[in-house]
Design an enzyme around this catalytic site. Sequence first.
Site, mmCIF file in Angstrom:
data_model
loop_
_atom_site.group_PDB
_atom_site.id
_atom_site.type_symbol
_atom_site.label_atom_id
_atom_site.label_comp_id
_atom_site.label_asym_id
_atom_site.label_seq_id
_atom_site.Cartn_x
_atom_site.Cartn_y
_atom_site.Cartn_z
ATOM 1 N N ASP A 17 1.031 -0.929 -0.388
ATOM 2 C CA ASP A 17 -0.272 0.062 -0.004
ATOM 3 C C ASP A 17 1.628 1.087 0.226
ATOM 4 O OD1 ASP A 17 -2.113 2.384 0.185
ATOM 5 O OD2 ASP A 17 -2.353 0.035 1.909
ATOM 6 N N ARG B 76 -12.124 1.643 8.049
ATOM 7 C CA ARG B 76 -11.143 1.907 7.734
ATOM 8 C C ARG B 76 -10.865 3.410 6.456
ATOM 9 N NH1 ARG B 76 -5.768 -0.746 4.416
ATOM 10 N NH2 ARG B 76 -4.465 -0.408 6.321
ATOM 11 N N LYS C 172 -0.802 -8.554 -5.585
ATOM 12 C CA LYS C 172 -1.881 -9.160 -3.968
ATOM 13 C C LYS C 172 -2.760 -8.061 -4.393
ATOM 14 C CE LYS C 172 -1.131 -7.608 0.876
ATOM 15 N NZ LYS C 172 -0.743 -7.593 1.913
ATOM 16 N N TRP C 173 -3.555 -8.231 -4.101
ATOM 17 C CA TRP C 173 -5.064 -7.750 -4.169
ATOM 18 C C TRP C 173 -6.281 -7.881 -2.776
ATOM 19 C CZ3 TRP C 173 -8.302 -7.854 -9.388
ATOM 20 C CH2 TRP C 173 -9.066 -6.802 -9.457
ATOM 21 N N ASP C 174 -5.980 -6.116 -2.236
ATOM 22 C CA ASP C 174 -6.832 -6.372 -1.146
ATOM 23 C C ASP C 174 -8.674 -6.119 -0.727
ATOM 24 O OD1 ASP C 174 -6.099 -6.636 1.677
ATOM 25 O OD2 ASP C 174 -4.722 -5.551 1.569
ATOM 26 N N CYS D 32 -6.309 -11.729 -0.735
ATOM 27 C CA CYS D 32 -6.214 -10.741 0.378
ATOM 28 C C CYS D 32 -7.130 -10.141 0.730
ATOM 29 C CB CYS D 32 -4.697 -9.715 0.119
ATOM 30 S SG CYS D 32 -4.540 -9.092 1.905
ATOM 31 N N ASP E 221 -3.130 -11.135 9.027
ATOM 32 C CA ASP E 221 -2.419 -10.031 9.258
ATOM 33 C C ASP E 221 -1.592 -9.789 10.271
ATOM 34 O OD1 ASP E 221 -2.736 -8.209 6.793
ATOM 35 O OD2 ASP E 221 -4.734 -6.784 8.152
HETATM 36 C C1 GLA Z 1 -4.218 -4.866 4.936
HETATM 37 C C2 GLA Z 1 -3.375 -6.147 4.394
HETATM 38 C C3 GLA Z 1 -2.320 -5.917 4.826
HETATM 39 C C4 GLA Z 1 -1.524 -4.518 3.910
HETATM 40 C C5 GLA Z 1 -2.420 -3.444 4.325
HETATM 41 C C6 GLA Z 1 -2.489 -2.273 3.709
HETATM 42 O O1 GLA Z 1 -4.555 -5.028 6.241
HETATM 43 O O2 GLA Z 1 -3.677 -6.760 4.690
HETATM 44 O O3 GLA Z 1 -1.284 -6.029 4.595
HETATM 45 O O4 GLA Z 1 -1.536 -5.529 3.203
HETATM 46 O O5 GLA Z 1 -4.054 -4.591 4.112
HETATM 47 O O6 GLA Z 1 -3.561 -1.402 3.450
#
Ligand code: GLA
Length: 723
Positions: free
Chosen positions: A353, A429, A462-464, A511, A533
């Site tokens: 991020d 958030r 990494k697709w969050d 993710c 996390d």
């Molecule tokens: C989530 C993900 C973390 C990280 C943060 C970034 O919490 O699980 O690994 O990428 O977002 O904001």
Amino acid sequence: MALAVVAGPADARVAVDEAGRVFRLDGAQVTYAFGVDEKGYLQPLYWGGALDPAAPLQARATRELSGFDPAGMQTAQEYAGQGEGLVTDPGLKVAFADGSRDLVLKYRSYRLEGETLAIELADIARPLVVTLRYAIDEQTGIVTRTATVTNRGRQPVRIEAFAAANLTLPGASSYQLHFLSGRHAAEWTPHAVPLSPALTVLESRRGSVGHGNQPWLALTRPGQTTEEAGPVWFGALAWSGSFRLSAQTDNIGRVRVAAGYNSHDFVWSLKPGESLESPRFYAGYSHAGLGGASRTFHRFQMERLIPGGAAAALRPVLYNSWEATAFDVTAEGQMKLAERAAKLGVERFVVDDGWFGQRNDDKAGLGDWTVNPRKFPQGLKPLIDKVHALGMSFGLWFEPEMVNRDSALYRAHPDWVLNFPGRPRTEGRNQLVLNLARTDVRDYLLGVLDKLLRENDIQFIKWDYNRNWTEPGWPEAGPDQQRVYVDYVRNLYFILAELRRRHPGLEIETCSGGGGRIDTGIMALTDQAWTSDNTDPFDRLAIQDGFSLAYAPAIMMAWVTDVPNWANGRTTSLDFRFLSAMQGGLGIGADLNKWTAGDEDTARRWITAYKGIRATVQRGQLYRLVRPTEGAAQTATLYVAPDRAQAVLFAMQRGSQWRDQWEPLRLAGLDPAATYAVRVLGGGALPEGVPARASGAWWQNQGLTLRLRGDYVGLGLVFEAAK
Ligand code: GLA
């Protein structure tokens, strides 16, 4: 029984007895059978260990039990319509245009579609048809089921509940229900409760899977089933949105399960001529306990579900900047980290991020997927080139489905988020959820991601997804807006599939604030999963144990991060952190600028050691020898390579007391006749009393007795079969 039709490869088959109207699926020591009774109901007949071909399977009509328990309710149906007084969860519940809500599904016909058996059911009077599809996997005996409902009438039909499958197990004195649940940074807690007439519902109402319940369950027999023995029936729904799995015992002790879309807040108007398809449901059986069940399901996932299947690449050792830099990413800072990571043997460098838009904290920028010019004055290219020159692949973090209010995207398209007009738009958030069910939003996001991937040499995303839904409104869809639960997820799958198609070789991690969106649906479109996390290596042992009940270590990512750990303040040694994280796909998430030369040497040693065993960890058979139940001081896991040439044992100790020694650890899955030499993973002398070599039979029957000294200590042992 005369098997009139046989389809499928040598070891799996679909057989139909046309005279007796019995259908059988056989594969890998599992038989699954159902048949049509004299009244036309499709009844489950058998699900368990393999039966012989002549097994006298036959469906017989069920009588009413009493005036309170009519025949329709007593009949265990392979897939039940809500009608005729059914009091357990149906497969399908509808309301017809005239207000009638009675649906009685009876057998119509079958056909073979390649290796898939399709069964058509229809209502006894109205033109509403349900097609059930079944296929059995020859390696694992796992049955894949779906249901499709089709409106062949002239009026719309309102669908109020729609499952992929009903399941029934015979009446027995007791069953145990196993499931997984958790919360952010504490996912994957296993639960086992007695199944009873009280309906147990495992569900998500969040629009996504979430960190709560998992769309997975297992049923066992108390007194018969253990970790390594006894019957286990398990199932998983391949759906990354709101889901519902329900289980109970009925009035005669049979297990009744329904699994499908969550009927909570769900309505779907099925227009004349239209169909609605359920997600897939995977149903498996093992007679080798929970361990056998998970090994069976892992194998199915690795060979049949993950992209590339058995030929999929092993997970590279990755570095991720999140815990080191948070939002403070710059080209220069990331280059420094990349240099340090490469020296350790890291194979993939991932910028998390903070690289885009006005993203300096979590209050702004989400939605604006353009490189921040202050942080990356020459774009991403110099960093990507550097990472490649260092011999690593390059990965980048995205959270495509989200938007901050403080973003150019939200200012331009405030109507693109899930919302009910005139109602609050609740933030999580500081962000809102884009309505991916809208075709314009879907196409916009696909375009943005595709462009970034075309313009930059990126190997990994990494697709969050960092919140769930609050006001699930889709105003433009008017009365049909509850379709959002299905259309959203379908469009997510569409984008993932399309990106993979357009960018062959691209790998994707699922993710969602850790492990908030992991299921067998998204697994088919992603290469790995961010497990949690919570990166504390001791908490992780429990998290990884729970994860492994349902999902394969092949996709389970784990990082070594800094101490004290952000989640719980615990300090552990670098050795312990590596030994914990090496039990899946290894990553490093520490601030490497703070590492001493000694730390770097340690890390290099572990990463080299990991590369020598990762095929076994990621592709092997997992035996949970000692599970981390509440407060356990010692845990042990064993990974055995498919060809049994290598096995890796991880013994992890929380604390020492009273000079305790471990109970003998008896290994499993080895070739009893082969000789295995043992060495310490990462180097060092063998513990006292452990012979340097012995037969598989010795390791499995005599085992080894360990004495580890200290708190939060671990030991890895590698067993190699003599050639
Ligand atoms: C989530 C993900 C973390 C990280 C943060 C970034 O919490 O699980 O690994 O990428 O977002 O904001």
